[in-house]
Each structure stands twice: as structure tokens, then as C-alpha cells.
Design a protein around this motif. Structure first.
Motif, PDB file in Angstrom:
ATOM      1  N   MET A  58       0.822  -1.205   0.000  1.00  0.00           N
ATOM      2  CA  MET A  58       0.000   0.000   0.000  1.00  0.00           C
ATOM      3  C   MET A  58       0.856   1.256   0.000  1.00  0.00           C
ATOM      4  O   MET A  58       0.556   2.231  -0.703  1.00  0.00           O
ATOM      5  N   ARG A  59       1.938   1.247   0.769  1.00  0.00           N
ATOM      6  CA  ARG A  59       2.829   2.411   0.795  1.00  0.00           C
ATOM      7  C   ARG A  59       3.470   2.658  -0.574  1.00  0.00           C
ATOM      8  O   ARG A  59       3.681   3.807  -0.974  1.00  0.00           O
ATOM      9  N   ALA A  60       3.775   1.602  -1.295  1.00  0.00           N
ATOM     10  CA  ALA A  60       4.385   1.762  -2.618  1.00  0.00           C
ATOM     11  C   ALA A  60       3.429   2.467  -3.573  1.00  0.00           C
ATOM     12  O   ALA A  60       3.845   3.327  -4.365  1.00  0.00           O
ATOM     13  N   ILE A  61       2.151   2.136  -3.500  1.00  0.00           N
ATOM     14  CA  ILE A  61       1.157   2.796  -4.345  1.00  0.00           C
ATOM     15  C   ILE A  61       1.022   4.265  -3.976  1.00  0.00           C
ATOM     16  O   ILE A  61       0.952   5.146  -4.835  1.00  0.00           O
ATOM     17  N   LEU A  62       0.990   4.547  -2.668  1.00  0.00           N
ATOM     18  CA  LEU A  62       0.870   5.945  -2.233  1.00  0.00           C
ATOM     19  C   LEU A  62       2.095   6.763  -2.622  1.00  0.00           C
ATOM     20  O   LEU A  62       1.979   7.951  -2.941  1.00  0.00           O
ATOM     21  N   ALA A  63       3.263   6.151  -2.585  1.00  0.00           N
ATOM     22  CA  ALA A  63       4.481   6.863  -2.982  1.00  0.00           C
ATOM     23  C   ALA A  63       4.400   7.306  -4.439  1.00  0.00           C
ATOM     24  O   ALA A  63       4.915   8.367  -4.817  1.00  0.00           O
ATOM     25  N   GLU A  64       3.712   6.508  -5.248  1.00  0.00           N
ATOM     26  CA  GLU A  64       3.576   6.828  -6.665  1.00  0.00           C
ATOM     27  C   GLU A  64       2.413   7.782  -6.924  1.00  0.00           C
ATOM     28  O   GLU A  64       2.550   8.765  -7.651  1.00  0.00           O
ATOM     29  N   ARG A  65       1.270   7.496  -6.302  1.00  0.00           N
ATOM     30  CA  ARG A  65       0.050   8.246  -6.621  1.00  0.00           C
ATOM     31  C   ARG A  65      -0.158   9.487  -5.761  1.00  0.00           C
ATOM     32  O   ARG A  65      -0.713  10.480  -6.232  1.00  0.00           O
ATOM     33  N   ARG A  66       0.222   9.405  -4.491  1.00  0.00           N
ATOM     34  CA  ARG A  66      -0.067  10.480  -3.535  1.00  0.00           C
ATOM     35  C   ARG A  66       1.183  10.793  -2.706  1.00  0.00           C
ATOM     36  O   ARG A  66       1.181  10.685  -1.478  1.00  0.00           O
ATOM     37  N   PRO A  67       2.258  11.222  -3.348  1.00  0.00           N
ATOM     38  CA  PRO A  67       3.521  11.423  -2.627  1.00  0.00           C
ATOM     39  C   PRO A  67       3.493  12.556  -1.611  1.00  0.00           C
ATOM     40  O   PRO A  67       4.340  12.590  -0.712  1.00  0.00           O
ATOM     41  N   ASP A  68       2.538  13.480  -1.733  1.00  0.00           N
ATOM     42  CA  ASP A  68       2.478  14.606  -0.811  1.00  0.00           C
ATOM     43  C   ASP A  68       1.604  14.337   0.416  1.00  0.00           C
ATOM     44  O   ASP A  68       1.556  15.155   1.333  1.00  0.00           O
ATOM     45  N   ASP A  69       0.904  13.218   0.415  1.00  0.00           N
ATOM     46  CA  ASP A  69       0.062  12.878   1.557  1.00  0.00           C
ATOM     47  C   ASP A  69       0.879  12.200   2.646  1.00  0.00           C
ATOM     48  O   ASP A  69       1.844  11.471   2.361  1.00  0.00           O
ATOM     49  N   SER A  83       0.253  17.799   2.125  1.00  0.00           N
ATOM     50  CA  SER A  83      -1.029  18.078   1.471  1.00  0.00           C
ATOM     51  C   SER A  83      -2.156  18.376   2.450  1.00  0.00           C
ATOM     52  O   SER A  83      -3.209  18.868   2.044  1.00  0.00           O
ATOM     53  N   GLY A  84      -1.970  18.033   3.710  1.00  0.00           N
ATOM     54  CA  GLY A  84      -3.046  18.156   4.686  1.00  0.00           C
ATOM     55  C   GLY A  84      -3.883  16.895   4.825  1.00  0.00           C
ATOM     56  O   GLY A  84      -4.798  16.840   5.651  1.00  0.00           O
TER      57      GLY A  84
END
Length: 266
Positions: A58-69, A83-84
Motif C-alpha cells: 500500500m505504501r508503494a502505491i501511495l508513494a507513486e500516486r499520492r507522494p504529498d500525503d 497536502s493536509g
């Protein structure tokens, strides 16, 4: 990064799909690498290779799609963001059940802003049920198809079904508080971990009362249950976003009746 609800929902489902792929091959298999995170000799707080693999996926996907979250995960802690928004994740809520081969564990994914959880997802990969709530959505999908989630209506405590995960609940005083509510309901059952919260959202259960929770245990259930028309607070009626003592209720009557008893113990 802009917070578009469709983006958030699509990403959450991608995370849940990735967690399913990581976890299911290890469920009910030998050699899943159970470690004990408990700080005492008598305690047992397991973590498995499946927990770690699911969170890493899951972290790998977020690193790609939502790096500012930001990310708060049970196994790998906090990743700051700008990002807040924060993704609050428990890769396997109910690892004891997972280790025992019981299909009552689940993957918890929530997205929170400064106000608390704004979207949540509870996924049970083995039986193929997924519950989501937020952005005007309250849906479940599973082997019987897709339907809108809606909690039960108000009802007297004497007609309620109550769940908690562990019979001992928490401290001795917290256990006494739970038993005081339990003595007034029609039916009390134990176990299920996050799946009990999904049953509240789907109209099967009236109350879940627990203590000693963390943010990653409760933020996804809060979003799902509130989207379905229910209520989740602490035992004093305040916000429960950080965990601790939590009561989830299908309706206001059940919630108020439970609080009237629990508040005598807090």
C-alpha cells in the motif's frame, strides 16, 4: 496536491486490492513468520509477514500516486506529508484471528484531514466483502452483489446486539463498564475485530464497545459507520479519531443509552 474525491476513492480501492494480493496467499498457510510485538512475557501481540507485505504494498502505491500525503500505518509508522491529508492504515486488523485461520480480520484504510476521517474502507479479502463510506458514498460489495449501507434504526438497549473483540475489553474498570452495558442488551458476542464495525454499518449490529484502540484501528470504521447513518464517539460522547475508548452505535437511542452507563465509569 488537489484532493479530488474520485482520486481518493480510486486510490483507496487500489490499496485494498494490493493488500488482498499480498495477504491472501499467506492466509491459512504454515510459515507465515509470526513475531510477538508484546512488551511483556505474558502478552501476545502478533505481527506476520502478511501484515508487513500488505502495508509495504500500500505504501508503494501511495508513494507513486499520492507522494504529498502523509501516512500513518501500524507496522511502519508515520511518513510526513504536505497536502493536509493522511492515509491511516492497518494492513491486518485482527492479526490474532488471521493467525488462527478465522476469516474475521480485515484491511483498514482511512483518509483524514484536520477534521478527522473523511473516507474509509473496511475490506475482508477472504470472504470478498468490502465496505466503504465517505464523499456521499456508503456502499458494500461482496458475493451477493453491491448494496447501499444503512445502519439499524433507533431501538431500546434491551433489543440491542452488542459486540466487542476481547471479553476483558481493557482495564478492570473498562471491563466492568462493558459488562454493565452487556447486562442490559439482548445479545452480546465477542470477536470479529473490525468486521463487527462493518456489521454496524450494514444494519446487522447495534453497538460495538472497545477500549485501548489506536487511530489506525478506528478511523476507517468511523468513516464507514457515519456514512451509513451511525455514530462513533469516545465513552464521553467526544471524538474518537485517536482511538482509546470507543462506542460505535447504529442509532442515537442505542448510543445515548450506552453512554449513560459508560459515563459512570470514566
Amino acid at each position: 496536491m488537489v484532493c479530488k474525491s474520485s482520486e481518493i476513492v480510486d486510490t483507496a480501492h487500489a490499496l485494498a486490492d494490493a493488500a488482498r494480493r499480498a495477504v491472501l496467499p499467506l492466509f491459512r498457510t504454515e510459515g507465515i513468520g509470526v513475531e510477538n510485538k508484546a512488551q511483556t512475557i505474558a502478552g501476545f501481540d502478533p505481527v506476520t509477514a502478511a501484515d508487513k507485505a500488505a502495508e509495504q504494498a500500500m505504501r508503494a502505491i501511495l508513494a507513486e500516486r499520492r507522494p504529498d500525503d502523509a501516512i500513518l500505518g501500524e507496522e511502519f509508522g508515520i511518513r510526513p506529508g504536505s497536502s493536509g491529508l493522511t492515509w491511516v492504515m492497518d494492513p491486518i486488523d485482527g492479526t490474532r484471528a488471521f493467525v488462527a485461520g478465522a476469516p474475521t480480520w480485515g484491511v483498514l484504510i482511512a483518509v483524514s484531514d484536520e477534521s478527522g476521517p473523511i473516507y474509509g474502507l473496511i475490506d475482508q479479502p477472504y470472504i470478498g466483502e468490502r465496505f466503504e463510506g465517505g464523499f456521499g458514498r456508503a456502499m458494500m460489495r461482496g458475493p451477493q452483489g453491491e448494496r447501499v449501507l444503512k445502519t439499524r434504526s433507533d431501538r431500546a438497549l434491551s433489543a440491542c446486539t452488542l459486540f466487542t473483540t476481547f471479553p476483558e475489553v481493557g482495564t478492570e474498570a473498562e471491563g466492568a463498564a462493558f459488562r454493565a452495558v452487556s447486562s442490559q442488551v439482548r445479545l452480546t458476542r465477542y470477536g470479529l475485530d473490525c468486521y463487527a464495525y462493518a456489521l454496524v454499518a450494514s444494519g446487522q449490529v447495534d453497538l460495538v464497545i472497545e477500549a485501548g484502540l489506536n487511530a489506525y484501528d478506528i478511523q476507517a470504521p468511523i468513516a464507514v459507520i457515519e456514512a451509513a447513518g451511525g455514530i462513533v464517539t469516545d465513552w464521553s460522547g467526544g471524538v474518537a479519531h485517536a482511538g482509546g475508548r470507543v462506542v460505535a452505535a447504529a442509532g442515537r437511542e442505542q448510543h445515548r443509552a450506552a453512554l449513560d452507563i459508560l459515563e459512570g465509569f470514566v
